[in-house]
Design a protein around this motif. Structure first.
Motif, PDB file in Angstrom:
ATOM      1  N   PRO A 145      14.093   5.597 -16.022  1.00 29.39           N
ATOM      2  CA  PRO A 145      12.785   4.854 -16.138  1.00 29.39           C
ATOM      3  C   PRO A 145      11.864   5.494 -17.643  1.00 29.39           C
ATOM      4  CG  PRO A 145      13.049   7.150 -14.608  1.00 29.39           C
ATOM      5  CD  PRO A 145      14.927   6.004 -14.934  1.00 29.39           C
ATOM      6  N   GLY A 146      11.203   5.019 -17.955  1.00 26.44           N
ATOM      7  CA  GLY A 146      10.615   5.359 -19.402  1.00 26.44           C
ATOM      8  C   GLY A 146       9.700   5.845 -18.598  1.00 26.44           C
ATOM      9  N   ALA A 147       8.694   6.788 -19.615  1.00 24.79           N
ATOM     10  CA  ALA A 147       7.174   7.130 -19.436  1.00 24.79           C
ATOM     11  C   ALA A 147       6.693   7.043 -18.644  1.00 24.79           C
ATOM     12  CB  ALA A 147       5.924   7.867 -20.545  1.00 24.79           C
ATOM     13  N   GLY A 148       5.355   7.175 -17.774  1.00 23.22           N
ATOM     14  CA  GLY A 148       5.537   6.292 -16.418  1.00 23.22           C
ATOM     15  C   GLY A 148       6.133   5.487 -15.391  1.00 23.22           C
ATOM     16  N   GLU A 149       7.369   5.435 -15.703  1.00 23.39           N
ATOM     17  CA  GLU A 149       7.662   4.590 -14.875  1.00 23.39           C
ATOM     18  C   GLU A 149       8.346   4.793 -13.592  1.00 23.39           C
ATOM     19  OE1 GLU A 149       8.919   0.671 -18.241  1.00 23.39           O
ATOM     20  OE2 GLU A 149       9.974   1.818 -17.391  1.00 23.39           O
ATOM     21  N   ALA A 150       8.719   4.315 -12.507  1.00 26.37           N
ATOM     22  CA  ALA A 150       9.901   4.376 -11.574  1.00 26.37           C
ATOM     23  C   ALA A 150      11.195   3.713 -11.515  1.00 26.37           C
ATOM     24  CB  ALA A 150       9.102   4.491  -9.990  1.00 26.37           C
ATOM     25  N   VAL A 151      12.320   4.358 -11.227  1.00 23.23           N
ATOM     26  CA  VAL A 151      12.758   2.834 -10.457  1.00 23.23           C
ATOM     27  C   VAL A 151      13.028   2.728  -9.383  1.00 23.23           C
ATOM     28  CG1 VAL A 151      15.677   2.846 -10.532  1.00 23.23           C
ATOM     29  CG2 VAL A 151      14.482   3.293 -12.368  1.00 23.23           C
ATOM     30  N   VAL A 152      13.433   2.220  -8.630  1.00 24.23           N
ATOM     31  CA  VAL A 152      13.352   1.480  -6.736  1.00 24.23           C
ATOM     32  C   VAL A 152      14.974   1.629  -7.110  1.00 24.23           C
ATOM     33  CG1 VAL A 152      12.743   0.407  -4.967  1.00 24.23           C
ATOM     34  CG2 VAL A 152      10.536   1.606  -6.807  1.00 24.23           C
ATOM     35  N   GLY A 209       5.539  12.049 -16.586  1.00 22.47           N
ATOM     36  CA  GLY A 209       3.986  11.837 -16.462  1.00 22.47           C
ATOM     37  C   GLY A 209       3.769  10.648 -15.124  1.00 22.47           C
ATOM     38  N   VAL A 210       4.565  10.593 -14.383  1.00 22.69           N
ATOM     39  CA  VAL A 210       4.717  10.593 -13.377  1.00 22.69           C
ATOM     40  C   VAL A 210       5.121  11.418 -12.432  1.00 22.69           C
ATOM     41  CG1 VAL A 210       6.119   8.602 -11.380  1.00 22.69           C
ATOM     42  CG2 VAL A 210       5.844   8.176 -13.760  1.00 22.69           C
ATOM     43  N   ASP A 211       4.010  11.559 -10.875  1.00 16.55           N
ATOM     44  CA  ASP A 211       4.211  12.346  -9.386  1.00 16.55           C
ATOM     45  C   ASP A 211       5.812  12.130  -9.271  1.00 16.55           C
ATOM     46  OD1 ASP A 211       3.774  14.235  -8.064  1.00 16.55           O
ATOM     47  OD2 ASP A 211       2.428  12.822  -6.622  1.00 16.55           O
ATOM     48  N   PRO A 212       6.348  13.628  -9.029  1.00 20.98           N
ATOM     49  CA  PRO A 212       7.553  13.769  -8.829  1.00 20.98           C
ATOM     50  C   PRO A 212       7.922  13.341  -6.886  1.00 20.98           C
ATOM     51  CG  PRO A 212       7.157  16.011  -9.201  1.00 20.98           C
ATOM     52  CD  PRO A 212       5.901  14.626  -9.938  1.00 20.98           C
TER      53      PRO A 212
END
Ligand SMILES: NC(=O)c1ccc[n+]([C@@H]2O[C@H](COP(=O)([O-])OP(=O)(O)OC[C@H]3O[C@@H](n4cnc5c(N)ncnc54)[C@H](OP(=O)(O)O)[C@@H]3O)[C@@H](O)[C@H]2O)c1
Length: 318
Positions: free
Chosen positions: A9-16, A58-61
């Motif tokens: 994941p980059g900044a602002g991203e998530a991996v599902v 930057g994404v809520d952990p």
């Protein structure tokens, strides 16, 4: 099936970590090279559900470990009337969900409705979003109105049937298969006619005892001309697809003489997605045609190309 490097994941991203994906007709158009902006290689798939595996800066952990469904409509923009120039759909140009892992903007994550399995949740995103926008923001469907949904076997069409019934409308359908007309009735349709009969608009008018206020069409072609003929004067015809291709000899006279509202509709905004998901959170379940393992994606495509499905074709990812 082949191995590719795990996405990060980059900044602002998530991996599902995906547990299920689902097919859309878009995947067929892309595989056949009949879609704008083809890029190779590409992992297909706009629909997916799974658990968040990792998030970027930057994404809520606290997202990590959460069961989610992914909104495949990226960068819709701020104008609710239409998507902006940055609009993208998951599964081209970005790698999609026929995979174990997918990288998405964190804004695409939505908590999976708890009563739905991952396979049911994967059946929702693109088709339900398209059906919701066509019916609500575009057609402004009202309770007690009569609506026709063409080609009811399709993924979007079955979602439109469920939503229209939930909104209190009387729903009639068309299909090339009598068995699918029967399935539609079992899901709450008031009736339907086989579109292989060239006189189907007349047959439907007789069945309804009048003309529908709204028609939702993803077929295009001659079906669209017939929809313009069938709908009531002053009615609304929403077009969301053209499975049959261009409309030969578009009957423009019908549009102006009958004072019709012809409305185009494509996927939907984040607001549409949230409102659509609420319908499911309130207890609705999608129509799943069947579930195949990911390594049988080719067989799943064949089923869709042959038009055998009623509802969404899902891929299980283990
Ligand atoms: N604008 C958007 O955002 C958007 C979103 C999703 C899909 N689409 C487009 O909408 C179309 C449907 O997508 P989908 O994923 O729901 O596809 P799908 O599951 O493959 O459904 C296609 C359906 O077309 C119907 N059909 C075939 N011949 C027909 C005819 N002569 N008259 C009426 N219906 C006919 C069939 O219904 P029966 O088997 O019941 O006959 C079939 O099930 C595709 O063209 C797709 O590209 C657009």
């Amino acid at each position: 099936m082949e191995d590719v490097p795990d996405p990060a994941p980059g900044a602002g991203e998530a991996v599902v970590r995906l547990r299920a994906a689902a097919l859309n007709h878009r995947d067929i158009w892309i595989r056949k090279g009949q879609y704008a902006g083809i890029k190779m290689p590409i992992i297909l798939g706009s629909d997916g559900a799974g658990d968040v595996a990792a998030v970027g800066a930057g994404v809520d952990p606290t997202w990590v470990g959460t069961p989610v469904v992914i909104n495949p409509s990226f960068n819709f923009g701020d104008d609710e009337r239409a998507q902006g120039p940055e609009f993208q759909i998951l599964g081209l140009p970005r790698d999609g969900t026929y995979a174990e892992l997918v990288r998405v903007p964190a804004t695409a994550l939505h908590k999976k409705p708890a009563h739905l399995s991952f396979e049911e949740a994967a059946a929702l995103p693109l088709a339900s979003l398209t059906a919701y926008r066509a019916l609500v923001p575009r057609a402004q469907l009202q309770a007690d109105e009569t609506i026709v949904v063409t080609g009811i076997g399709g993924g979007v069409a079955t979602c439109a049937l469920l939503f229209a019934i939930r909104l209190g409308a009387r729903v009639y359908v068309t299909s090339g298969s009598d068995a699918k007309l029967e399935s539609a009735r079992a899901h709450g349709a008031s009736g339907g006619v086989n579109h292989r009969d060239p006189e189907w608009p007349k047959a439907l008018q007789a069945l309804i005892g009048g003309r529908p206020a709204v028609i939702i069409d993803g077929a295009g072609g001659e079906t669209f001309n017939k929809a313009l003929d069938l709908v009531t004067p002053g009615g609304r015809v929403v077009s969301y697809g053209a499975t049959l291709g261009a409309v030969p000899n578009l009957e423009v006279r019908r549009i102006f003489w009958k004072q019709l509202n012809v409305l185009g509709s494509t996927m939907g905004s984040p607001r549409d997605f949230a409102a659509m998901l609420q319908l499911y959170a309130d207890g609705l379940r999608p129509v799943v045609d069947g579930v195949l393992p990911l390594d049988q994606a080719a067989a799943a495509h064949r089923r869709m190309e042959e038009g055998d499905q009623f509802g969404k074709i899902v891929l299980r990812i283990s």
